[in-house]
Scaffold this motif. Structure first.
Motif, PDB file in Angstrom:
ATOM      1  N   SER A 165       0.848  -1.181   0.000  1.00  9.71           N
ATOM      2  CA  SER A 165       0.000   0.000   0.000  1.00  9.71           C
ATOM      3  C   SER A 165       0.888   1.236   0.000  1.00  9.71           C
ATOM      4  N   ALA A 166       0.828   1.999  -1.053  1.00  5.81           N
ATOM      5  CA  ALA A 166       1.615   3.231  -1.162  1.00  5.81           C
ATOM      6  C   ALA A 166       0.661   4.415  -1.121  1.00  5.81           C
ATOM      7  N   GLU A 167       0.515   5.015   0.029  1.00  6.21           N
ATOM      8  CA  GLU A 167      -0.430   6.120   0.168  1.00  6.21           C
ATOM      9  C   GLU A 167       0.204   7.449  -0.207  1.00  6.21           C
ATOM     10  N   GLY A 168       1.509   7.592   0.029  1.00  7.08           N
ATOM     11  CA  GLY A 168       2.195   8.858  -0.225  1.00  7.08           C
ATOM     12  C   GLY A 168       3.245   8.715  -1.305  1.00  7.08           C
ATOM     13  N   SER A 169       4.153   9.661  -1.335  1.00  9.19           N
ATOM     14  CA  SER A 169       5.177   9.717  -2.376  1.00  9.19           C
ATOM     15  C   SER A 169       6.116   8.517  -2.282  1.00  9.19           C
ATOM     16  N   THR A 170       6.271   7.791  -3.383  1.00 11.65           N
ATOM     17  CA  THR A 170       7.166   6.622  -3.541  1.00 11.65           C
ATOM     18  C   THR A 170       6.943   5.551  -2.478  1.00 11.65           C
ATOM     19  N   GLY A 171       5.766   5.492  -1.916  1.00 11.07           N
ATOM     20  CA  GLY A 171       5.484   4.459  -0.937  1.00 11.07           C
ATOM     21  C   GLY A 171       5.963   4.767   0.462  1.00 11.07           C
ATOM     22  N   ASP A 172       6.470   5.968   0.702  1.00 14.14           N
ATOM     23  CA  ASP A 172       6.927   6.335   2.032  1.00 14.14           C
ATOM     24  C   ASP A 172       5.748   6.451   3.001  1.00 14.14           C
ATOM     25  N   GLY A 173       6.069   6.505   4.277  1.00 16.37           N
ATOM     26  CA  GLY A 173       5.034   6.619   5.289  1.00 16.37           C
ATOM     27  C   GLY A 173       4.536   8.038   5.495  1.00 16.37           C
ATOM     28  N   GLN A 174       5.121   8.993   4.746  1.00 21.87           N
ATOM     29  CA  GLN A 174       4.704  10.392   4.836  1.00 21.87           C
ATOM     30  C   GLN A 174       4.098  10.810   3.490  1.00 21.87           C
ATOM     31  N   PRO A 175       3.253  11.855   3.482  1.00 20.88           N
ATOM     32  CA  PRO A 175       2.587  12.219   2.225  1.00 20.88           C
ATOM     33  C   PRO A 175       3.520  12.850   1.198  1.00 20.88           C
ATOM     34  N   TYR A 176       4.398  13.749   1.662  1.00 19.57           N
ATOM     35  CA  TYR A 176       5.181  14.542   0.714  1.00 19.57           C
ATOM     36  C   TYR A 176       6.678  14.313   0.903  1.00 19.57           C
ATOM     37  N   LYS A 177       7.429  14.629  -0.151  1.00 18.51           N
ATOM     38  CA  LYS A 177       8.873  14.791  -0.048  1.00 18.51           C
ATOM     39  C   LYS A 177       9.119  16.275   0.200  1.00 18.51           C
ATOM     40  N   GLY A 178       9.481  16.632   1.403  1.00 14.24           N
ATOM     41  CA  GLY A 178       9.621  18.033   1.765  1.00 14.24           C
ATOM     42  C   GLY A 178       8.330  18.592   2.352  1.00 14.24           C
ATOM     43  N   LYS A 179       8.330  19.898   2.607  1.00 13.22           N
ATOM     44  CA  LYS A 179       7.177  20.573   3.203  1.00 13.22           C
ATOM     45  C   LYS A 179       6.421  21.372   2.137  1.00 13.22           C
ATOM     46  N   PRO A 180       5.089  21.298   2.154  1.00  6.72           N
ATOM     47  CA  PRO A 180       4.315  22.078   1.176  1.00  6.72           C
ATOM     48  C   PRO A 180       4.627  23.568   1.277  1.00  6.72           C
ATOM     49  N   ILE A 181       4.782  24.200   0.130  1.00  2.27           N
ATOM     50  CA  ILE A 181       5.033  25.640   0.101  1.00  2.27           C
ATOM     51  C   ILE A 181       3.805  26.403   0.577  1.00  2.27           C
ATOM     52  N   GLU A 182       2.625  25.900   0.221  1.00  2.00           N
ATOM     53  CA  GLU A 182       1.381  26.535   0.657  1.00  2.00           C
ATOM     54  C   GLU A 182       0.872  25.811   1.910  1.00  2.00           C
ATOM     55  N   ALA A 183       0.740  26.557   2.995  1.00  2.00           N
ATOM     56  CA  ALA A 183       0.421  25.972   4.291  1.00  2.00           C
ATOM     57  C   ALA A 183      -0.915  25.239   4.308  1.00  2.00           C
ATOM     58  N   GLU A 184      -1.848  25.638   3.431  1.00  2.00           N
ATOM     59  CA  GLU A 184      -3.171  25.008   3.457  1.00  2.00           C
ATOM     60  C   GLU A 184      -3.113  23.519   3.089  1.00  2.00           C
ATOM     61  N   TYR A 185      -2.013  23.084   2.493  1.00  2.00           N
ATOM     62  CA  TYR A 185      -1.907  21.684   2.072  1.00  2.00           C
ATOM     63  C   TYR A 185      -1.075  20.831   3.033  1.00  2.00           C
ATOM     64  N   VAL A 186      -0.660  21.428   4.133  1.00  2.00           N
ATOM     65  CA  VAL A 186       0.005  20.637   5.174  1.00  2.00           C
ATOM     66  C   VAL A 186      -1.006  19.648   5.744  1.00  2.00           C
ATOM     67  N   ILE A 187      -0.580  18.394   5.921  1.00  2.00           N
ATOM     68  CA  ILE A 187      -1.460  17.351   6.465  1.00  2.00           C
ATOM     69  C   ILE A 187      -0.925  16.933   7.823  1.00  2.00           C
ATOM     70  N   SER A 188      -1.749  17.044   8.853  1.00  2.00           N
ATOM     71  CA  SER A 188      -1.314  16.653  10.196  1.00  2.00           C
ATOM     72  C   SER A 188      -1.112  15.147  10.259  1.00  2.00           C
TER      73      SER A 188
END
Length: 550
Positions: A165-188
């Motif tokens: 199950s790959a929910e985020g980028s490249t199958g990692d356990g986090q959604p993004y590689k790096g931090k979203p530039i726009e704060a509204e897309y940060v996921i807790s």
């Protein structure tokens, strides 16, 4: 009933006490027919299909599963290879999700990839995973993917070891590689893990009788509890066990995995694990100065951490100099029960753990408990063992987290929370260091990165070992890998028993193997001894015990 079903689900993977179908060495990152085969690497056991969503669903509702799954699966079966599968949602996000479905584009602040290469803005594009339109299409993809695999002929379905199950980028356990530039897309983290569990449930429902593997790096106690309540097989990715030895905090990671292992054992739930080595082996100095040696010790470490599948880039699989690493890993892949395992090993090394303030007190080595970034402490510890080969080539990388450790440009023999002793399975050394000394960078052979040795001048003249109490056989064969340097005399025997085998080194300068067969009953509740008998000190790499019923 659940325990019975867990055994049935996993039964297709069990072939004998020597291993399980598809477990062992696998290629990485993706695979296509003709890329690498058993002819290129005899130790290859499985291949991964890393599937871009944009390839599987080039238009909304139009799936090309047979082209991207069926064809390579049939080719793998022809080469007697097993297959693992994972759908990458990023990279490989279909552009129609953004253009037609209105899923927000998310850019992050990351500007280089894991190998240090500059990235363009578009190469760092992510979807906003919590968008309802995104989730609707994602879950429909999972359902269609499951329906296709479930409808395959049995001889093809049985080749599938797991679906990750790959929910985020490249199958990692986090959604993004790096931090979203726009704060509204940060996921807790709570919101993200809610989405991860929902995705796991969707995969569970979509696939029948195939383990669903998840990335354990981001799990909290809630995710672990969910797995035990819902999964027939606990299948986990353990990335930090597979990217080489001397990664910070792996002692703590292994302790957490041990707790999962014990819980799974009590509940009768099988475990399955994987991890990958990526292109870093061709970039960073700790590996590039001796890739076969780096891979060998990375494989021994991964074996110590009980990985079942180790993914290796296909270019490295084709290099025959690397095959000793793969052969060793395959010997132990899937062997997690000492009562049924045909073999046990103890690879000898000393780990210099800067977080160990009992072994390395502040009064002698400086630092402060809990403070990881004191470079001077690491340097002082290495200096204390310099005469035995210890060194710190890139100390600033040693004080970082695991991803930083992996970028070291040389050998760092001191780390934080690294394994403090030998790498082993079912065979442990009693009181390491009491009768031996650790060595580093002995020679350039695959064995020579670490070792242990007698040191008669300091009275250290015996290494003691004990088998797991559940490891049983009528007879066993004991193999000792040693460096035939100097004219030392030494022996292998059992404490309090007759039948000691004596050896005389011939100073050939080569690593050699001494083998002796023993009745298992002699080793029951007894210690296996390597003893100095005279002459020069002898250096040892490994002791291995194998059931011997001939």
């Amino acid at each position: 009933m659940k325990q019975f079903m867990a055994v049935m689900v996993f039964a297709a993977l069990v072939v004998s006490a020597s291993g399980r179908d598809g477990l062992g060495i696998s290629s990485w990152c993706g695979w296509r027919p003709g890329q690498v085969s058993k002819a290129d690497c005899p130790e290859l056991r499985s291949v991964p299909l890393v599937l871009g969503w944009n390839k599987l669903e080039p238009e909304p509702g139009h799936y090309e599963f047979d082209r991207h799954i069926g064809e390579p699966l049939r080719a793998a079966m022809e080469d007697d290879l097993f297959v693992t599968m994972m759908v990458w949602v990023r990279p490989g996000t279909p552009h129609w999700l953004f253009d037609e479905m209105g899923v927000p584009r998310v850019y992050t602040d990351r500007d280089v990839d894991p190998l240090g290469k500059k990235m363009s803005k578009e190469n760092n594009l992510h979807p906003y995973y919590l968008n309802p339109a995104y989730q609707d299409r994602f879950f429909k993809l999972i359902d269609a993917f499951g329906a296709y695999v479930n409808g395959l002929p049995n001889e093809l379905r049985e080749r599938v070891v797991f679906i990750q199950s790959a929910e985020g980028s490249t199958g990692d356990g986090q959604p993004y590689k790096g931090k979203p530039i726009e704060a509204e897309y940060v996921i807790s983290k709570p919101d993200w893990n809610d989405f991860r569990r929902e995705t796991w449930m969707r995969y569970q429902k979509a696939f029948k009788g195939i383990p669903i593997l998840v990335n354990s790096d981001a799990n909290t106690a809630e995710e672990n509890d969910w797995m035990f309540q819902n999964m027939d097989v606990i299948a986990l990715k353990h990335g930090m066990f597979s990217h080489g030895y001397h990664v910070s905090d792996n002692v703590g990671r292994l302790e957490k995995f041990d707790a999962i292992t014990k819980s799974a054992g009590k509940q009768g739930i099988p475990l399955l694990t994987r991890g990958e080595m990526d292109g870093e082996m061709h970039v960073y100095g700790w590996s590039t100065r001796n890739i076969p040696q780096a891979l060998y010790w990375s494989g021994v470490f991964a074996t110590h951490c009980r990985l079942d599948i180790w993914n290796i880039p296909h270019q490295a699989l084709e290099d025959e100099a690397n095959w000793p690493a793969y052969a060793f890993f395959n010997r132990y892949a899937g062997l997690t029960d000492p009562s049924s395992s045909p073999r046990a090993f103890c690879a000898l090394r000393d780990g210099l753990d800067a977080s160990d303030f009992e072994r390395f007190p502040v009064s002698a080595f400086g630092g402060r408990e809990g403070r990881k970034n004191d470079v001077d402490r690491y340097l002082k510890i290495a200096a204390a063992f310099e005469q035995y080969g210890a060194r710190m080539d890139d100390p600033n990388k040693a004080v970082g987290h695991g991803m930083v450790n992996r970028k070291r440009m040389g050998y760092n023999d001191v780390g934080w929370g690294i394994m403090p002793g030998n790498y082993s399975r079912f065979l442990t050394q009693v009181a390491p260091g009491s009768g031996d000394v650790g060595l580093w960078s002995v020679d350039d052979s695959v064995y020579g990165r670490f070792a242990r040795s007698f040191e008669q001048k300091s009275g250290k003249k015996q290494l003691r070992f004990r088998l797991d109490e559940h490891f049983s056989a009528e007879k066993v064969e004991v193999r000792v890998v040693y460096l035939d340097r100097g004219r030392g005399q030494w022996s292998l025997g059992i404490a309090g028993k007759s039948g000691t085998k004596r050896m005389q080194n011939a100073d050939s300068g080569e690593w050699k193997t001494m083998t002796v067969s023993l009745p298992r009953k002699l080793l029951r509740n007894a210690e296996l001894l390597l003893s100095h008998e005279g002459g020069d000190d002898t250096i040892f790499h490994m002791v291995e015990v194998e059931k011997y019923d001939r």
